[in-house]
Motif scaffolding. Structure first.
Motif, PDB file in Angstrom:
ATOM      1  N   LYS A   8       0.795  -1.223   0.000  1.00  0.00           N
ATOM      2  CA  LYS A   8       0.000   0.000   0.000  1.00  0.00           C
ATOM      3  C   LYS A   8       0.830   1.277   0.000  1.00  0.00           C
ATOM      4  N   VAL A   9       2.154   1.135   0.198  1.00  0.00           N
ATOM      5  CA  VAL A   9       2.986   2.335   0.348  1.00  0.00           C
ATOM      6  C   VAL A   9       2.885   3.250  -0.869  1.00  0.00           C
ATOM      7  N   ALA A  10       2.862   2.631  -2.064  1.00  0.00           N
ATOM      8  CA  ALA A  10       2.798   3.441  -3.282  1.00  0.00           C
ATOM      9  C   ALA A  10       1.535   4.312  -3.285  1.00  0.00           C
ATOM     10  N   THR A  11       0.416   3.717  -2.867  1.00  0.00           N
ATOM     11  CA  THR A  11      -0.846   4.467  -2.810  1.00  0.00           C
ATOM     12  C   THR A  11      -0.744   5.616  -1.807  1.00  0.00           C
ATOM     13  N   GLU A  12      -0.123   5.341  -0.646  1.00  0.00           N
ATOM     14  CA  GLU A  12       0.017   6.384   0.375  1.00  0.00           C
ATOM     15  C   GLU A  12       0.895   7.539  -0.117  1.00  0.00           C
ATOM     16  N   ILE A  13       2.019   7.191  -0.760  1.00  0.00           N
ATOM     17  CA  ILE A  13       2.929   8.242  -1.256  1.00  0.00           C
ATOM     18  C   ILE A  13       2.219   9.041  -2.357  1.00  0.00           C
ATOM     19  N   SER A  14       1.492   8.346  -3.228  1.00  0.00           N
ATOM     20  CA  SER A  14       0.732   9.038  -4.278  1.00  0.00           C
ATOM     21  C   SER A  14      -0.215  10.054  -3.665  1.00  0.00           C
ATOM     22  N   LYS A  15      -0.962   9.606  -2.667  1.00  0.00           N
ATOM     23  CA  LYS A  15      -1.902  10.501  -1.994  1.00  0.00           C
ATOM     24  C   LYS A  15      -1.176  11.688  -1.410  1.00  0.00           C
ATOM     25  N   GLY A  16      -0.038  11.424  -0.734  1.00  0.00           N
ATOM     26  CA  GLY A  16       0.753  12.490  -0.118  1.00  0.00           C
ATOM     27  C   GLY A  16       1.165  13.530  -1.141  1.00  0.00           C
ATOM     28  N   GLY A  70      -0.513  14.159  -3.808  1.00  0.00           N
ATOM     29  CA  GLY A  70      -1.706  14.680  -4.483  1.00  0.00           C
ATOM     30  C   GLY A  70      -1.946  14.068  -5.853  1.00  0.00           C
ATOM     31  N   ILE A  71      -1.389  12.869  -6.077  1.00  0.00           N
ATOM     32  CA  ILE A  71      -1.611  12.193  -7.353  1.00  0.00           C
ATOM     33  C   ILE A  71      -2.752  11.188  -7.174  1.00  0.00           C
ATOM     34  N   GLU A  72      -3.795  11.353  -7.949  1.00  0.00           N
ATOM     35  CA  GLU A  72      -4.963  10.466  -7.841  1.00  0.00           C
ATOM     36  C   GLU A  72      -4.688   9.162  -8.580  1.00  0.00           C
ATOM     37  N   ALA A  73      -5.095   8.041  -7.963  1.00  0.00           N
ATOM     38  CA  ALA A  73      -4.995   6.766  -8.681  1.00  0.00           C
ATOM     39  C   ALA A  73      -5.969   6.819  -9.859  1.00  0.00           C
ATOM     40  N   LYS A  74      -5.462   6.542 -11.073  1.00  0.00           N
ATOM     41  CA  LYS A  74      -6.333   6.537 -12.260  1.00  0.00           C
ATOM     42  C   LYS A  74      -6.894   5.138 -12.442  1.00  0.00           C
ATOM     43  N   MET A  75      -8.214   5.048 -12.518  1.00  0.00           N
ATOM     44  CA  MET A  75      -8.863   3.763 -12.731  1.00  0.00           C
ATOM     45  C   MET A  75      -9.712   3.836 -13.999  1.00  0.00           C
ATOM     46  N   VAL A  76      -9.687   2.798 -14.808  1.00  0.00           N
ATOM     47  CA  VAL A  76     -10.596   2.691 -15.953  1.00  0.00           C
ATOM     48  C   VAL A  76     -11.241   1.314 -15.851  1.00  0.00           C
ATOM     49  N   ASP A  77     -12.576   1.278 -15.800  1.00  0.00           N
ATOM     50  CA  ASP A  77     -13.314   0.021 -15.650  1.00  0.00           C
ATOM     51  C   ASP A  77     -12.782  -0.805 -14.477  1.00  0.00           C
ATOM     52  N   GLY A  78     -12.489  -0.140 -13.371  1.00  0.00           N
ATOM     53  CA  GLY A  78     -12.006  -0.853 -12.192  1.00  0.00           C
ATOM     54  C   GLY A  78     -10.553  -1.311 -12.264  1.00  0.00           C
ATOM     55  N   ARG A  79      -9.871  -0.974 -13.360  1.00  0.00           N
ATOM     56  CA  ARG A  79      -8.466  -1.371 -13.510  1.00  0.00           C
ATOM     57  C   ARG A  79      -7.584  -0.164 -13.250  1.00  0.00           C
ATOM     58  N   ARG A  80      -6.491  -0.389 -12.510  1.00  0.00           N
ATOM     59  CA  ARG A  80      -5.560   0.685 -12.212  1.00  0.00           C
ATOM     60  C   ARG A  80      -4.699   0.981 -13.452  1.00  0.00           C
ATOM     61  N   ILE A  81      -4.529   2.270 -13.754  1.00  0.00           N
ATOM     62  CA  ILE A  81      -3.753   2.685 -14.920  1.00  0.00           C
ATOM     63  C   ILE A  81      -2.420   3.276 -14.449  1.00  0.00           C
ATOM     64  N   THR A  82      -1.326   2.893 -15.077  1.00  0.00           N
ATOM     65  CA  THR A  82      -0.028   3.450 -14.715  1.00  0.00           C
ATOM     66  C   THR A  82       0.311   4.594 -15.663  1.00  0.00           C
ATOM     67  N   THR A 127       2.247   8.486 -16.335  1.00  0.00           N
ATOM     68  CA  THR A 127       3.639   8.908 -16.114  1.00  0.00           C
ATOM     69  C   THR A 127       3.939   9.152 -14.637  1.00  0.00           C
ATOM     70  N   GLU A 128       3.032   9.848 -13.949  1.00  0.00           N
ATOM     71  CA  GLU A 128       3.274  10.151 -12.538  1.00  0.00           C
ATOM     72  C   GLU A 128       3.245   8.893 -11.677  1.00  0.00           C
ATOM     73  N   THR A 129       2.304   8.001 -11.972  1.00  0.00           N
ATOM     74  CA  THR A 129       2.209   6.747 -11.209  1.00  0.00           C
ATOM     75  C   THR A 129       3.445   5.880 -11.450  1.00  0.00           C
ATOM     76  N   LEU A 130       3.955   5.898 -12.685  1.00  0.00           N
ATOM     77  CA  LEU A 130       5.173   5.129 -12.985  1.00  0.00           C
ATOM     78  C   LEU A 130       6.340   5.618 -12.123  1.00  0.00           C
ATOM     79  N   LYS A 131       6.453   6.948 -11.973  1.00  0.00           N
ATOM     80  CA  LYS A 131       7.520   7.496 -11.108  1.00  0.00           C
ATOM     81  C   LYS A 131       7.372   6.974  -9.687  1.00  0.00           C
ATOM     82  N   ILE A 132       6.116   7.016  -9.189  1.00  0.00           N
ATOM     83  CA  ILE A 132       5.869   6.572  -7.806  1.00  0.00           C
ATOM     84  C   ILE A 132       6.226   5.089  -7.637  1.00  0.00           C
TER      85      ILE A 132
END
Lengths: 261, 261
Positions: free
Chosen positions: B43-51, B53-65, B67-72
């Motif tokens: 869960k650390v990646a999700t916590e750091i993303s939140k910290g 201010g990067i929103e997890a991108k979801m499409v049809d319930g699937r997490r999308i990676t 550019t910003e999420t890839l860095k995280i």
């Protein structure tokens, strides 16, 4: 005859600049022979810290690595910077492998003892424990190690560690197995004299003379002290030079920058 | 006779829990013989993303990676999680070396082609290009590779990659050099039957029977499909079991959990 290894240290000014970094990595990938890259941290760690609302802790003008800062530098140096360098070098045909001092215990260290200042999770390298065996095997199998400025305390914690120190201690440990050149790349063409001209070669007596005359700028003195220390411990030559000169020095075997011998 | 390598995959539920992680790492360090660890993200990646201010991108319930999420994920998986696992294992006497698929090009991949969904920077492993040579050499030199769930596109970009897939493709590539056991650790004692009792062994015909009867829960089917695929490609056995059973299975050679054969 012993094989030669070139150990190249690049600082944050190249890591932070996309166009300089691309040029540097293209050059590095094409350098002949065995090679190791040690990279500095750059400004990304500071930006990410700010983004997460973590203030840089300073005591007497020195940066302190507290628990939160250690997390950030471990993420940024070993993760973001190191792996992007590896992926980019792989795409340029260089078989890079990204490591920290904790990996395969290549750089044993301990937390810097608290004296006037508590630097926090900062590593002092245990140079006498480094035998260079793992790095030597990786180099001989055709890999180019890419080292992040991190070590570990052998008790389960990572430690923020000076990249120049990592470069010189790795150079010394590899000099047991190879003929080693240690190359510090920075933003100038070399060590400059009073007329801002590059000094081509500095020997120990000449360094003493330059220091006495006050020709060498203060910031350069620890770099040169470290360079002479590395040579005393078995490194063949140390160069302080602009990164742009690497292909000339290594592929064309022409001296460039300042050679310390 | 071929040497045996145990390839162990642990998920985020262990990575995220400090006390479970300590137990697991103590056990892993003491496992006899050659071993590889593949870790999930947690869960650390999700916590750091939140910290940040990067929103997890979801499409049809699937997490999308993106550019910003890839860095995280590059920071968190290859930096924070991987290096802390390595430092902790080193402190327990296990000579760990932390790698991603980009390092030494051990896991070549490409960005998943866009069909109905653009998953972003997600890697599909090019299993046919994996020869296991580098990992095999590291294992034979006494090192334990610790692999983060990241690969690269061979064009300079890192890619977020499923840890189960990394585990099975690494297992297949190493089966060219070793007798390989692939062990998926999760929060249950194994694959459970209708009475919630662990099924000790599942063969291919028995799996077909279980699926037909609807005994195996839906989430377990892709894991089992992958397990049989790995066996078809040369892996000796696949185990699905609780992490606590590792010393029993490996040090005492007693079966525990569910064996797929």
């Amino acid at each position: 005859m012993q094989q030669t290894v070139n150990i190249i240290k690049v600082g944050g000014n190249i890591i932070d600049n996309e166009s300089k970094l691309t040029t540097f990595l293209t050059d590095f990938a094409q350098l002949k022979g065995l090679k190791v890259l040690i990279h500095g941290g750059g400004k990304v760690a500071t930006e990410i810290s700010k983004g997460l609302g973590i203030e840089a802790k300073m005591v007497d003008g020195r940066r302190i690595t507290d628990t939160e800062t250690l997390k950030i530098v471990t993420m940024v140096y070993a993760g973001l910077i190191n792996k992007n360098l590896v992926a980019k070098l792989q795409s340029k045909g260089c078989n890079a492998i990204g490591l920290t001092g904790a990996d395969a215990n290549i750089i044993p260290a301990h937390k810097r003892p608290v004296k006037e200042i508590d630097y926090g999770f900062v590593g002092d390298v245990e140079e006498e424990k480094m035998d260079g065996v793992v790095l030597s095997a990786l180099l001989k199998s055709g890999l180019s190690p890419i080292l992040a400025p991190l070590t570990h305390d052998q008790q389960g914690n990572m430690l923020n560690t000076n990249a120049d120190t990592i470069a010189s201690t790795v150079a010394v440990s590899l000099s047991k197995h190879f003929n080693v050149n240690l190359i510090y790349c920075f933003e100038k063409d070399g060590v400059l004299d009073a007329e801002e001209k590059v000094i081509q070669e500095i020997s120990k007596p000449y360094f003493a003379e330059l220091k006495e005359k006050g020709v060498v700028i203060a910031g350069m003195i620890p770099k040169l002290d470290n360079a002479f220390a590395a040579i005393d411990k078995g490194v063949s030559s140390v160069y302080i030079m602009h990164a742009d000169g690497l292909p000339t020095l290594i592929n064309d075997s022409k001296n460039t920058g300042t050679k310390i011998s």
